[in-house]
Design a protein around this motif. Structure first.
Motif, PDB file in Angstrom:
ATOM      1  N   VAL A 142       0.710  -1.576   0.346  1.00  9.32           N
ATOM      2  CA  VAL A 142       0.189  -0.276  -0.250  1.00  9.32           C
ATOM      3  C   VAL A 142       0.902   1.276  -0.203  1.00  9.32           C
ATOM      4  N   PRO A 143       0.002   2.654  -0.327  1.00 12.47           N
ATOM      5  CA  PRO A 143       1.255   4.284  -0.571  1.00 12.47           C
ATOM      6  C   PRO A 143       1.386   4.500   0.660  1.00 12.47           C
ATOM      7  N   GLY A 144       1.624   3.901   1.847  1.00 11.43           N
ATOM      8  CA  GLY A 144       2.093   4.029   3.138  1.00 11.43           C
ATOM      9  C   GLY A 144       0.690   4.305   4.242  1.00 11.43           C
ATOM     10  N   VAL A 145       0.455   4.932   5.551  1.00  8.53           N
ATOM     11  CA  VAL A 145       0.306   4.658   6.326  1.00  8.53           C
ATOM     12  C   VAL A 145      -1.697   6.264   5.802  1.00  8.53           C
ATOM     13  N   TYR A 146      -3.147   4.844   6.253  1.00  2.97           N
ATOM     14  CA  TYR A 146      -3.827   5.631   6.168  1.00  2.97           C
ATOM     15  C   TYR A 146      -4.798   5.558   7.711  1.00  2.97           C
ATOM     16  N   SER A 147      -5.928   6.436   7.421  1.00  2.00           N
ATOM     17  CA  SER A 147      -6.598   6.611   8.783  1.00  2.00           C
ATOM     18  C   SER A 147      -7.566   5.480   8.393  1.00  2.00           C
ATOM     19  N   ASP A 148      -7.315   4.922   7.839  1.00  2.00           N
ATOM     20  CA  ASP A 148      -8.884   3.170   7.394  1.00  2.00           C
ATOM     21  C   ASP A 148      -8.709   2.929   6.483  1.00  2.00           C
ATOM     22  N   ASP A 149      -8.560   1.102   6.554  1.00  2.00           N
ATOM     23  CA  ASP A 149      -7.868   0.129   5.515  1.00  2.00           C
ATOM     24  C   ASP A 149      -8.632   1.083   4.192  1.00  2.00           C
ATOM     25  N   PRO A 150      -7.561   2.079   3.026  1.00  2.00           N
ATOM     26  CA  PRO A 150      -8.197   2.498   2.021  1.00  2.00           C
ATOM     27  C   PRO A 150      -8.813   0.789   0.789  1.00  2.00           C
ATOM     28  N   ASN A 151      -8.040  -0.435   0.766  1.00  2.10           N
ATOM     29  CA  ASN A 151      -9.469  -1.667   0.778  1.00  2.10           C
ATOM     30  C   ASN A 151     -10.353  -1.173   1.234  1.00  2.10           C
ATOM     31  N   GLU A 152     -11.065  -1.137   2.298  1.00  2.00           N
ATOM     32  CA  GLU A 152     -12.672  -1.162   2.556  1.00  2.00           C
ATOM     33  C   GLU A 152     -12.894   1.039   2.367  1.00  2.00           C
ATOM     34  N   ASN A 153     -12.768   1.334   2.638  1.00  2.00           N
ATOM     35  CA  ASN A 153     -12.970   2.948   2.806  1.00  2.00           C
ATOM     36  C   ASN A 153     -11.861   3.371   1.921  1.00  2.00           C
ATOM     37  N   ASP A 154     -12.660   3.991   0.461  1.00  2.00           N
ATOM     38  CA  ASP A 154     -12.549   5.031  -0.241  1.00  2.00           C
ATOM     39  C   ASP A 154     -12.637   6.431   0.218  1.00  2.00           C
ATOM     40  N   GLY A 155     -12.812   6.408   1.298  1.00  2.00           N
ATOM     41  CA  GLY A 155     -12.222   8.128   2.202  1.00  2.00           C
ATOM     42  C   GLY A 155     -11.813   7.761   3.309  1.00  2.00           C
ATOM     43  N   ALA A 156     -10.537   7.084   3.566  1.00  2.00           N
ATOM     44  CA  ALA A 156      -9.686   6.758   3.971  1.00  2.00           C
ATOM     45  C   ALA A 156      -8.261   8.193   3.952  1.00  2.00           C
ATOM     46  N   THR A 157      -7.862   8.505   5.031  1.00  2.00           N
ATOM     47  CA  THR A 157      -6.911   9.676   4.263  1.00  2.00           C
ATOM     48  C   THR A 157      -5.750   9.049   4.861  1.00  2.00           C
ATOM     49  N   LYS A 158      -4.465   9.873   3.846  1.00  2.00           N
ATOM     50  CA  LYS A 158      -3.250   9.047   3.689  1.00  2.00           C
ATOM     51  C   LYS A 158      -2.748  10.491   4.208  1.00  2.00           C
ATOM     52  N   TYR A 159      -1.735   9.948   5.475  1.00  2.00           N
ATOM     53  CA  TYR A 159      -1.251  10.214   6.025  1.00  2.00           C
ATOM     54  C   TYR A 159       0.499  10.682   5.194  1.00  2.00           C
ATOM     55  N   ASP A 160       1.251  12.005   4.851  1.00  2.00           N
ATOM     56  CA  ASP A 160       2.869  12.605   4.308  1.00  2.00           C
ATOM     57  C   ASP A 160       3.749  12.398   5.480  1.00  2.00           C
ATOM     58  N   GLU A 161       3.389  12.397   6.681  1.00  2.00           N
ATOM     59  CA  GLU A 161       4.081  12.857   7.906  1.00  2.00           C
ATOM     60  C   GLU A 161       3.267  12.058   9.269  1.00  2.00           C
ATOM     61  N   LEU A 162       3.742  11.693  10.047  1.00  2.00           N
ATOM     62  CA  LEU A 162       3.938  11.511  11.248  1.00  2.00           C
ATOM     63  C   LEU A 162       4.988  11.806  12.226  1.00  2.00           C
ATOM     64  N   SER A 163       4.473  11.469  13.267  1.00  2.00           N
ATOM     65  CA  SER A 163       5.320  11.483  14.140  1.00  2.00           C
ATOM     66  C   SER A 163       5.042  10.318  14.945  1.00  2.00           C
ATOM     67  N   ALA A 164       6.437   9.888  14.822  1.00  2.00           N
ATOM     68  CA  ALA A 164       6.014   8.696  15.820  1.00  2.00           C
ATOM     69  C   ALA A 164       5.369   8.426  17.240  1.00  2.00           C
ATOM     70  N   ARG A 165       4.711   8.854  17.584  1.00  2.00           N
ATOM     71  CA  ARG A 165       3.271   9.062  18.956  1.00  2.00           C
ATOM     72  C   ARG A 165       2.079   8.799  17.756  1.00  2.00           C
ATOM     73  N   GLU A 166       1.726   9.417  17.376  1.00  2.00           N
ATOM     74  CA  GLU A 166       0.639   9.565  15.591  1.00  2.00           C
ATOM     75  C   GLU A 166       1.154   8.364  15.457  1.00  2.00           C
ATOM     76  N   LEU A 167       2.118   7.650  14.780  1.00  2.00           N
ATOM     77  CA  LEU A 167       1.650   5.848  14.236  1.00  2.00           C
ATOM     78  C   LEU A 167       1.678   5.405  15.561  1.00  2.00           C
ATOM     79  N   VAL A 168       1.875   5.263  16.836  1.00  2.00           N
ATOM     80  CA  VAL A 168       1.075   4.332  17.461  1.00  2.00           C
ATOM     81  C   VAL A 168      -0.361   4.643  17.729  1.00  2.00           C
TER      82      VAL A 168
END
Length: 241
Positions: A142-168
């Motif tokens: 997949v192209p990165g980390v998303y707010s939801d599963d992009p395969n199941e939710n077309d509205g999932a938001t892709k994150y260009d940058e996260l802190s490590a805490r935000e990633l957790v």
């Protein structure tokens, strides 16, 4: 520069064949030739899931299923080793000490799984922490980390940058949602947070994307930036795209 690349089994071996393995091995060898010290961790992918499903139907318990998954990751790691040159190890390292020693000798290090109840996501993060790598790259499907599963939710938001805490936090939310999948698991995210490891999560189905991310930090995935980090690291060259 010292880098750990975690290659998902579905990226390296989406189906039986050698072409994808050879292409990823060529990129790794090029990076080594340019002076990088590289550790690779290889996942199990669809083959592991198929074996685990069959063994579960046969009554295997969860630890036995984990061991089957580990065996498959090591088979995939052996395929990558077969495609690499003489500078790589001859067999997958079974612990971090062996992988670290290979890197200290200037060799490539290749690992699969290590222990039950631990994915190769976590192995990649732990190896990067153990060898004090400059960069950890997750080559996923997949192209990165998303707010939801992009395969199941077309509205999932892709994150260009996260802190490590935000990633957790993001991964924890994904893992608590039944049926959702995350490109990095929660234990790996927590190791990244603990270690302060600069991390990139990207679509690694084209291995050239991995090379570009390592060489210049340029990619279309997600940057996980340690707290307190300001300017970009000096080991990245200007992007030549």
């Amino acid at each position: 520069m010292k880098v750990v690349v975690s290659i998902g089994g579905s990226v390296l071996m989406p189906e039986p064949g050698s072409d994808r393995v050879a292409a990823h091995a060529a990129v790794v060898e090029d990076l080594v030739a340019e002076g990088c010290r590289v550790g690779c961790v290889v996942g199990g992918g669809g083959v592991a899931r198929e074996y685990i499903a069959a063994a579960r139907d046969l009554g295997a318990n969860e630890i036995e299923l984990d061991q089957i998954g580990i065996d498959v990751t090591r088979l995939n790691a052996r395929l990558l080793i077969a495609a690499l040159g003489e500078e790589s190890v001859t067999a997958p390292a079974r612990d971090y000490e062996a992988a670290g020693e290979a890197l200290r000798r200037g060799h490539l290090a290749v690992m699969g799984g290590v222990a039950p109840a631990q994915t190769t996501d976590a192995v990649g993060a732990a190896l990067a922490e153990y060898v004090d790598a400059d960069l950890l790259v997750y080559a996923t499907s997949v192209p990165g980390v998303y707010s939801d599963d992009p395969n199941e939710n077309d509205g999932a938001t892709k994150y260009d940058e996260l802190s490590a805490r935000e990633l957790v936090d993001v991964i924890a939310d994904l893992e608590m949602t039944a049926g959702s999948s995350a490109p990095v698991d929660l234990l790996a995210a927590k190791i990244i947070q603990r270690s302060g490891m600069r991390t990139i999560v990207l679509d690694g189905t084209d291995p050239d994307r991995i090379a570009r991310a390592v060489r210049s930090g340029t990619h279309d995935g997600t940057d996980v930036v340690p707290a307190g980090v300001g300017e970009e690291p000096g080991y990245w060259a200007p992007d030549e795209r």
